[in-house]
Design an enzyme around this catalytic site. Structure first.
Site, PDB file in Angstrom:
ATOM      1  N   ASP A   7      -8.204 -10.856  -7.741  1.00  0.00           N
ATOM      2  CA  ASP A   7      -6.766 -11.003  -8.577  1.00  0.00           C
ATOM      3  C   ASP A   7      -6.781 -10.106  -9.596  1.00  0.00           C
ATOM      4  O   ASP A   7      -8.063 -10.734 -10.287  1.00  0.00           O
ATOM      5  CB  ASP A   7      -6.919 -12.810  -9.061  1.00  0.00           C
ATOM      6  N   GLY A  61       0.449  -0.864  -0.022  1.00  0.00           N
ATOM      7  CA  GLY A  61       0.182   0.335   0.466  1.00  0.00           C
ATOM      8  C   GLY A  61       0.818   1.355   0.609  1.00  0.00           C
ATOM      9  O   GLY A  61      -0.141   2.190   0.284  1.00  0.00           O
ATOM     10  N   GLY A  62       1.866   1.443  -0.415  1.00  0.00           N
ATOM     11  CA  GLY A  62       2.609   2.261   0.030  1.00  0.00           C
ATOM     12  C   GLY A  62       2.494   2.803  -1.096  1.00  0.00           C
ATOM     13  O   GLY A  62       2.064   4.440  -1.254  1.00  0.00           O
ATOM     14  N   CYS A  82      10.355  -3.388  -9.927  1.00  0.00           N
ATOM     15  CA  CYS A  82      11.633  -3.563  -8.865  1.00  0.00           C
ATOM     16  C   CYS A  82      12.918  -4.720  -9.784  1.00  0.00           C
ATOM     17  O   CYS A  82      12.649  -6.091  -8.472  1.00  0.00           O
ATOM     18  CB  CYS A  82      11.605  -3.353  -8.060  1.00  0.00           C
TER      19      CYS A  82
END
Length: 469
Positions: A293, A246-247, A373
């Site tokens: 999903d 949730g960042g 990332c």
């Protein structure tokens, strides 16, 4: 200056990566020597933590200046008077930068040892204390209050409760044990709480455990850039497709001044719970989180008018963030990457399924930001090439702010397309140590530049969905 050994991979993954970073396009552009040098530098950087800790200020509750003052006071308490600067980023106005001091090579090791798991060890290198779940073994007679040296079992070979460990271990620093060995490994052993309070970590970074929790969110710099690139506006409807923890979700809501709607999805229930907790902690009301999903988020049937959650009708969102599940090879520090080649290559098909749904859910004229990332071509630039070929309605867009480097060659993209992408490449900076003396001599702009380069490996692409296509 390399303090830790280079990151290690399973042989098949190492061979795969070696081909990626020695591809023909790259060799033609850079030459064999420079391409090889960049690859080896990348492997060294990945095993070390970033030089700068980045925290995002919750500007929904307080100003950056006010939080900066509170944080400076907290750091002085933690560091017992050592003066470490807290910097504001000139382009990312909602983050603060705190340089790490280290690696400190003059620390004396103690006879009593505590061995922690790799993930716990990486957290310690970025400023955390040691919590009980991360402890794998301790020396035979460790008592509460003992001085201990903490090591990371980077290969995962230490047996839980072992009294000694002679395998590969990396020194993380010294601390004070909060518990005895029997407190941890006895019949009624503790399973939560603080295990070792780090007093002399190899990298001195502030601990953010319970520090200004409503005002600060510990977040890597590229992860902050993503939300700014999406640029959500008050009143819009935004989808964060793979949102946990949730960042980015909370950042998007903050940038919108908590006006509009941010739909956050993740298919793991505990992670959705974490998103809701973070939204509540940061006092953001426009976030609605659902356990779902993302590959099934497109509705093929007519919905009930009152239905808030997924699946959604086509063209339901103004902007979509797809921070896709990925192989995670850009995360730092990481000294031993354990995934198999089969696992590494499994992400591309999943990312394409999610991307296809995202395109259909996006309104014409809307913006889609794709990020990972990781450092591979297959999950980054190759996905951009595939998307542009598969969806004629998509057009690559310039990114603001553009802090990372351009995209990597090897996926057949034109130079002007690569320039529109952002690839944060840890090897772009010099692996250097920072001590108090060099920190005092550093100019603020040099530290900001270091923060921009010496961060995790990350990739961002921004698309617009053209009208009438």
């Amino acid at each position: 200056m390399s303090f830790f050994p280079k990151i290690s991979f399973q042989r098949e993954v190492e061979e795969y990566l070696s081909k990626v970073f020695r591809n023909n396009e790259l060799i033609t552009a850079l030459g064999t020597k420079e391409a090889e040098s960049k690859y080896q530098s990348l492997l060294s950087h990945l095993s070390h933590p970033p030089a700068i800790t980045t925290v995002r200020v919750n500007t929904n509750l307080a100003s950056v200046r006010h939080v900066k003052k509170l944080l400076l006071e907290e750091i002085q308490k933690q560091f017992k008077g050592i003066c470490v600067p807290v910097l504001e980023h000139p382009q990312l106005r909602d983050i603060l930068l705190i340089p790490s001091i280290g690696p400190r090579q003059d620390l004396k090791k103690h006879e009593s040892e505590v061995i922690v798991g790799a993930q716990c060890g990486y957290a310690v290198l970025r400023g955390a204390h040691v919590y009980v779940p991360g402890i794998i073994s301790t020396s035979r007679f460790v008592k509460a209050g003992d001085l201990v040296s903490v090591y990371s079992d980077i290969e995962g070979k230490c047996k839980r409760g072992a009294k000694e460990f002679e395998g590969v271990k990396v020194f993380l620093g010294n601390g004070i044990s909060e518990l005895s060995r029997s407190d941890i490994f006895g019949l009624n052993g503790r399973t939560t709480g603080l295990g070792v309070r780090m007093t002399e970590p190899v990298y001195l970074s502030p601990s953010f455990d319970s520090v200004l929790p409503s005002h600060l969110f510990l977040q890597n710099l590229p992860s902050v850039v993503v939300s700014h690139v999406l640029n959500p506006q008050p009143g819009e409807r935004i989808l964060d497709m793979c949102a946990a923890p949730g960042g980015k979700t909370t950042h998007l809501a903050t940038l919108m001044h908590d006006q509009g709607e941010v739909i956050a999805m993740d298919k793991i229930a505990n992670k959705v719970k974490k998103i809701k907790q973070n939204a509540e902690l940061l006092q953001l009301n426009c976030i609605k989180a659902f356990c779902y999903d993302g590959t099934k988020a497109l509705s093929v049937e007519k919905r009930e008018d009152k239905q808030e959650g997924p699946p959604f009708l086509p063209e339901s969102f103004d902007r979509i963030l797809l921070d896709a599940p990925c192989s995670g090879m850009g995360q730092r520090p990481n000294m031993a990457y354990s995934s198999t080649l089969k696992e590494v290559t499994s992400y591309q098909p999943l990312q394409r399924k999610l991307f296809t749904v995202a395109v259909k859910l996006l309104k014409p004229g809307g913006v889609l930001v794709y990020s990972t990332c990781t450092i591979t071509l297959s999950e980054n630039e190759e996905q951009v090439a595939w998307a542009l070929e598969t969806f004629p309605c998509l057009q690559l867009q310039p990114q603001e702010p553009h802090i990372g480097g351009e995209g990597m060659r090897g996926a057949g993209l034109a130079l002007h397309q690569l320039k529109l992408l952002q690839r944060f490449d840890p090897s772009a900076g010099t692996l250097q140590g920072t001590d108090m003396e060099s920190l005092q001599d550093c100019r603020e702009e040099d530290l900001v530049s270091l923060a921009n380069k010496d961060c995790i490996g990350f990739f961002i692409a921004k698309f617009m969905k053209l009208k009438g296509k």
